[in-house]
Scaffold this active site. Structure first.
Site, mmCIF file in Angstrom:
data_model
loop_
_atom_site.group_PDB
_atom_site.id
_atom_site.type_symbol
_atom_site.label_atom_id
_atom_site.label_comp_id
_atom_site.label_asym_id
_atom_site.label_seq_id
_atom_site.Cartn_x
_atom_site.Cartn_y
_atom_site.Cartn_z
ATOM 1 N N ALA A 58 -2.499 -9.642 3.765
ATOM 2 C CA ALA A 58 -3.471 -9.027 2.871
ATOM 3 C C ALA A 58 -2.802 -8.354 1.676
ATOM 4 O O ALA A 58 -3.025 -8.733 0.516
ATOM 5 C CB ALA A 58 -4.307 -8.015 3.649
ATOM 6 N N LYS A 61 1.157 9.337 2.634
ATOM 7 C CA LYS A 61 0.476 8.070 2.910
ATOM 8 C C LYS A 61 0.374 7.840 4.419
ATOM 9 O O LYS A 61 -0.646 7.337 4.911
ATOM 10 C CB LYS A 61 1.239 6.917 2.259
ATOM 11 C CG LYS A 61 0.642 5.533 2.538
ATOM 12 C CD LYS A 61 -0.731 5.362 1.938
ATOM 13 C CE LYS A 61 -1.367 4.020 2.319
ATOM 14 N NZ LYS A 61 -0.572 2.853 1.901
ATOM 15 N N ASN A 119 -6.924 4.781 8.941
ATOM 16 C CA ASN A 119 -6.679 3.594 9.764
ATOM 17 C C ASN A 119 -7.099 3.830 11.211
ATOM 18 O O ASN A 119 -7.775 3.001 11.825
ATOM 19 C CB ASN A 119 -5.186 3.219 9.721
ATOM 20 C CG ASN A 119 -4.821 2.460 8.474
ATOM 21 O OD1 ASN A 119 -5.447 2.629 7.434
ATOM 22 N ND2 ASN A 119 -3.799 1.629 8.556
#
Length: 319
Positions: A10, A185, A193
């Site tokens: 992706a 992050k 997530n």
């Protein structure tokens, strides 16, 4: 600049597609043979906010790559970095720089086993993408890249990399504290997530939940404790602001995070390099991290349930 995208799923597909709009030759490298074959046969089918297009970039399995590259952009999962770099050893030269933008904490240490630190560029990105199937991705929303040369940001090659990313529309920002960005992050991913995977929702739906503030704060509080113990700068308020900024549809609200995509496809997740990392360090340093430990256990449990369901389906399928 010859660029290889190692891990053309992706995000690798997104970066490779955008980089292919510059004058720099791009090569995809991926372990999924069907994906490689589809890209070579028809180009990478890319769905965007502005329509569909096919991006024609050569693709190879790691063992079939020859020659050398100026820049290898790593987009493998954290647990796949060492196997990928082992396979690419023949094409890595003293002039090859490796840019790592993948999720998780500890990636730099892994890459340092293969090249000197002055050949490593570390960073994070808030661009998003989804892998729909062999040779097909969806890339929507906005993003950016924060990166730092572990040698020197004043090095001519690093400045060239920043310019190439800028030319590709990837919105790079040079940093002098990329480790803080990596932790920020990782914390974002440990919220979005993980919760989106457990709750089976996209980012925008998570933001609509009445208890999302408490769920975010619990994860970030434990991140703050571990960061302090590691003498790492971590700003929980700034990280929460970044997380909340992803909720609108025109940002990343409609996106299902990579961990959710991995779980849906029956693939192993990066949980041990996110919440699991915090839980592991907490256990080692005698710091209580019950929220991150529980989230890690829940994701591993979902992985195990996927395995059990897959096994039952194979038994039930007639030969």
């Amino acid at each position: 600049m010859k660029i290889a995208i190692a891990g053309a799923g992706a995000m690798g597909g997104r970066f490779g597609s955008m980089l292919s709009t510059t004058e720099n030759p791009v090569t995809f490298i991926d372990l999924w043979a069907q994906h490689v074959q589809a890209i070579n046969a028809h180009g990478l089918l890319v769905h965007t906010d502005h329509g569909d297009e096919r991006v024609h970039v050569p693709a190879y399995l790691p063992q079939d790559v020859h020659g050398s590259f100026d820049l290898i952009v790593l987009f493998t999962k954290a647990m796949g970095i060492a196997p990928m770099l082992t396979a690419l050893k023949p094409v890595i030269t003293p002039q090859t720089h490796i840019l790592v933008l993948g999720n998780g904490i500890g990636n730099i240490e892994t890459i340092s086993r293969f090249v000197p630190k002055d050949q490593i560029i570390a960073g994070v990105t808030v661009w998003s993408a989804a892998l729909n199937g062999p040779g097909e991705i969806t890339m929507k929303g906005d993003g950016g890249v924060t990166l730092e040369a572990l040698g020197s940001n004043e090095a001519p090659f690093f400045k060239q990399v920043v310019q190439v990313l800028q030319d590709a529309g990837l919105k790079p920002t040079a940093s002098h504290d990329v480790l803080a960005a990596i932790w920020r992050k990782a914390a974002l991913n440990s919220v979005l997530n993980t919760y989106c995977t457990i709750l089976d929702c996209n980012i925008g739906e998570f933001g609509q939940l009445p208890d999302h503030d408490a769920m975010i704060d619990g994860v970030l509080s434990e991140f703050s404790q571990i960061a302090a113990k590691q003498h790492m700068h971590f700003d929980a308020a700034d990280t929460k602001q970044l997380i909340v900024a992803q909720f609108p549809d025109d940002k990343n609200g409609l996106h299902y995070p990579s961990m959710h995509q991995d779980m849906a496809k029956g693939r192993k997740t990066e949980i041990d390099f996110l919440n699991g990392y915090i839980a592991k360090v907490g256990a080692r340093k005698h710091i209580a991290t019950p929220i991150n430990a529980m989230l890690t256990a829940l994701v591993h449990s979902k992985e195990k349930l996927n395995e059990l369901q897959s096994s039952r389906e194979k038994v039930a399928t007639p030969v």
